[in-house]
Design an enzyme around this catalytic site. Structure first.
Site, PDB file in Angstrom:
ATOM      1  N   GLU A 103      36.290  60.171 -47.048  1.00 25.56           N
ATOM      2  CA  GLU A 103      36.049  61.490 -47.152  1.00 25.56           C
ATOM      3  C   GLU A 103      37.770  60.828 -48.460  1.00 25.56           C
ATOM      4  O   GLU A 103      38.447  59.735 -48.590  1.00 25.56           O
ATOM      5  CB  GLU A 103      36.968  62.684 -46.562  1.00 25.56           C
ATOM      6  CG  GLU A 103      36.908  62.910 -46.494  1.00 25.56           C
ATOM      7  CD  GLU A 103      36.266  64.369 -47.510  1.00 25.56           C
ATOM      8  OE1 GLU A 103      36.467  64.303 -48.325  1.00 25.56           O
ATOM      9  OE2 GLU A 103      36.281  65.321 -47.141  1.00 25.56           O
ATOM     10  N   ASP A 104      37.761  61.284 -49.509  1.00 25.43           N
ATOM     11  CA  ASP A 104      39.313  60.775 -49.711  1.00 25.43           C
ATOM     12  C   ASP A 104      40.587  61.783 -49.807  1.00 25.43           C
ATOM     13  O   ASP A 104      41.133  60.826 -49.862  1.00 25.43           O
ATOM     14  CB  ASP A 104      38.549  62.045 -52.085  1.00 25.43           C
ATOM     15  CG  ASP A 104      38.488  63.172 -51.652  1.00 25.43           C
ATOM     16  OD1 ASP A 104      38.888  63.942 -50.408  1.00 25.43           O
ATOM     17  OD2 ASP A 104      38.909  64.090 -52.720  1.00 25.43           O
ATOM     18  N   ASP A 107      43.284  67.332 -45.883  1.00 22.42           N
ATOM     19  CA  ASP A 107      44.382  68.458 -45.735  1.00 22.42           C
ATOM     20  C   ASP A 107      44.846  69.177 -45.236  1.00 22.42           C
ATOM     21  O   ASP A 107      45.647  68.575 -43.901  1.00 22.42           O
ATOM     22  CB  ASP A 107      44.105  69.078 -47.571  1.00 22.42           C
ATOM     23  CG  ASP A 107      45.801  69.830 -48.085  1.00 22.42           C
ATOM     24  OD1 ASP A 107      46.837  69.423 -47.890  1.00 22.42           O
ATOM     25  OD2 ASP A 107      45.270  70.434 -49.302  1.00 22.42           O
ATOM     26  N   THR A 108      44.168  70.876 -45.082  1.00 23.79           N
ATOM     27  CA  THR A 108      44.215  71.103 -43.566  1.00 23.79           C
ATOM     28  C   THR A 108      44.135  70.905 -42.792  1.00 23.79           C
ATOM     29  O   THR A 108      43.975  71.044 -41.652  1.00 23.79           O
ATOM     30  CB  THR A 108      43.621  72.584 -44.334  1.00 23.79           C
ATOM     31  OG1 THR A 108      43.099  72.586 -44.949  1.00 23.79           O
ATOM     32  CG2 THR A 108      44.700  73.640 -44.989  1.00 23.79           C
ATOM     33  N   PHE A 156      50.998  67.691 -54.203  1.00 23.44           N
ATOM     34  CA  PHE A 156      49.459  67.855 -55.579  1.00 23.44           C
ATOM     35  C   PHE A 156      49.143  66.133 -55.370  1.00 23.44           C
ATOM     36  O   PHE A 156      49.815  66.428 -56.097  1.00 23.44           O
ATOM     37  CB  PHE A 156      48.418  68.749 -56.077  1.00 23.44           C
ATOM     38  CG  PHE A 156      47.391  68.632 -56.453  1.00 23.44           C
ATOM     39  CD1 PHE A 156      46.777  69.590 -55.412  1.00 23.44           C
ATOM     40  CD2 PHE A 156      47.229  68.306 -57.386  1.00 23.44           C
ATOM     41  CE1 PHE A 156      45.256  69.879 -56.218  1.00 23.44           C
ATOM     42  CE2 PHE A 156      45.740  69.023 -58.223  1.00 23.44           C
ATOM     43  CZ  PHE A 156      44.789  69.269 -57.528  1.00 23.44           C
ATOM     44  N   ARG A 169      40.226  61.824 -63.194  1.00 16.08           N
ATOM     45  CA  ARG A 169      39.429  61.739 -61.695  1.00 16.08           C
ATOM     46  C   ARG A 169      39.585  59.668 -62.091  1.00 16.08           C
ATOM     47  O   ARG A 169      39.644  59.143 -61.203  1.00 16.08           O
ATOM     48  CB  ARG A 169      38.027  61.852 -61.043  1.00 16.08           C
ATOM     49  CG  ARG A 169      38.040  63.454 -60.573  1.00 16.08           C
ATOM     50  CD  ARG A 169      36.242  63.860 -60.520  1.00 16.08           C
ATOM     51  NE  ARG A 169      36.536  65.084 -60.305  1.00 16.08           N
ATOM     52  CZ  ARG A 169      36.147  64.888 -59.487  1.00 16.08           C
ATOM     53  NH1 ARG A 169      36.887  65.393 -58.196  1.00 16.08           N
ATOM     54  NH2 ARG A 169      36.027  67.093 -58.890  1.00 16.08           N
TER      55      ARG A 169
HETATM   56  P1  IMP Z   1      40.654  70.733 -46.741  1.00 21.20           P
HETATM   57  O1  IMP Z   1      39.702  71.098 -45.908  1.00 21.20           O
HETATM   58  O2  IMP Z   1      42.193  71.502 -47.277  1.00 21.20           O
HETATM   59  O3  IMP Z   1      41.689  69.522 -45.572  1.00 21.20           O
HETATM   60  O4  IMP Z   1      40.620  69.848 -48.331  1.00 21.20           O
HETATM   61  C1  IMP Z   1      40.217  68.755 -48.251  1.00 21.20           C
HETATM   62  C2  IMP Z   1      39.527  68.677 -49.669  1.00 21.20           C
HETATM   63  O5  IMP Z   1      40.502  69.739 -50.439  1.00 21.20           O
HETATM   64  C3  IMP Z   1      39.810  67.444 -50.230  1.00 21.20           C
HETATM   65  O6  IMP Z   1      38.155  66.747 -50.266  1.00 21.20           O
HETATM   66  C4  IMP Z   1      39.470  67.684 -51.797  1.00 21.20           C
HETATM   67  O7  IMP Z   1      38.488  68.070 -52.665  1.00 21.20           O
HETATM   68  C5  IMP Z   1      40.787  68.443 -51.820  1.00 21.20           C
HETATM   69  N1  IMP Z   1      42.526  67.890 -51.934  1.00 21.20           N
HETATM   70  C6  IMP Z   1      42.766  69.034 -51.543  1.00 21.20           C
HETATM   71  N2  IMP Z   1      44.417  68.539 -51.368  1.00 21.20           N
HETATM   72  C7  IMP Z   1      43.817  67.805 -52.500  1.00 21.20           C
HETATM   73  C8  IMP Z   1      44.967  66.998 -53.541  1.00 21.20           C
HETATM   74  O8  IMP Z   1      46.481  66.928 -53.526  1.00 21.20           O
HETATM   75  N3  IMP Z   1      44.404  66.558 -54.545  1.00 21.20           N
HETATM   76  C9  IMP Z   1      43.476  67.250 -54.619  1.00 21.20           C
HETATM   77  N4  IMP Z   1      42.035  67.086 -54.113  1.00 21.20           N
HETATM   78  C10 IMP Z   1      42.747  68.100 -53.220  1.00 21.20           C
END
Ligand code: IMP
Length: 188
Positions: A103-104, A107-108, A156, A169
């Protein structure tokens, strides 16, 4: 073709290219050690993790294969319910394989939580996660991370695979946009 403005002066470098390269090499070495003698399949989540994957796999010194998945979250309501849309599934079965999700950023945690449950139902021999970035302060669902590159604050971030409106990117570093960056759209 409309060219987006880079506005690089409005970005603050948060993790340098050198720091990323050093940490990715460490992660690759650790993963190589942990999976030595085992079958390893990297599952990268498109599109954000492609830059990380490309560097990480060249630091993994044991034989391994790679597959891709693409996801997209629905609107805010279903997102908080943890529902994720699969845009591209794996090409191959993962039964009895040692799967490492790449994963990159987490976040949540909803995306990863959904993916983990989905992949676990296919009965891999093991399932672990490597993420370049961990935005821990924003976590809504507890999801185990086995390898983490860096922790990032609640901001962000862009670059090294992470986009803003599909751009940035290709920055070789991780940046945090300064105040005012989001006032203009990326195209002009
Ligand atoms: P989650 O389901 O909220 O954990 O979201 C994960 C996905 O949201 C990541 O794989 C990213 O594609 C995107 N994302 C979350 N935070 C960022 C950020 O700060 N910059 C760019 N993409 C983000």
């Amino acid at each position: 073709m409309i060219q987006p403005h880079w506005r690089l002066e409005q970005l603050e470098t948060f993790i340098t290219e050198e720091q990323i390269q050093q940490r990715v090499a460490e992660l690759g070495a650790q993963i190589s050690e942990d999976y030595r003698g085992k079958d390893l399949l990297l599952v990268a989540i498109l599109k954000g993790s492609v830059v990380f994957l490309a560097d990480l796999m060249r630091h993994i010194t044991i034989p391994h294969s790679v597959d891709f998945m693409a996801t997209s979250s629905y609107g805010a309501a279903t997102r908080s319910a943890g529902i994720v849309r699969i845009l591209k599934d794996l090409d191959i079965p993962i039964l009895d394989r040692n799967v490492l999700i790449v994963e990159d950023i987490v976040d949540t945690g909803h995306t990863l939580n959904y993916l983990r449950r989905m992949l676990l139902s296919r009965e891999p021999a093991s399932l672990r996660v490597v993420t370049l970035l961990d935005k821990r302060a924003r976590r809504e669902v507890d999801v185990p991370l086995d390898y983490v590159g860096f922790e990032v604050p609640n901001a962000f971030v862009i670059g090294y695979g992470l986009d803003y409106a599909e751009f940035y990117r290709n920055l070789p570093y991780i940046a945090i946009p300064k105040e005012g960056f989001f006032d203009e759209p990326p195209e002009e």
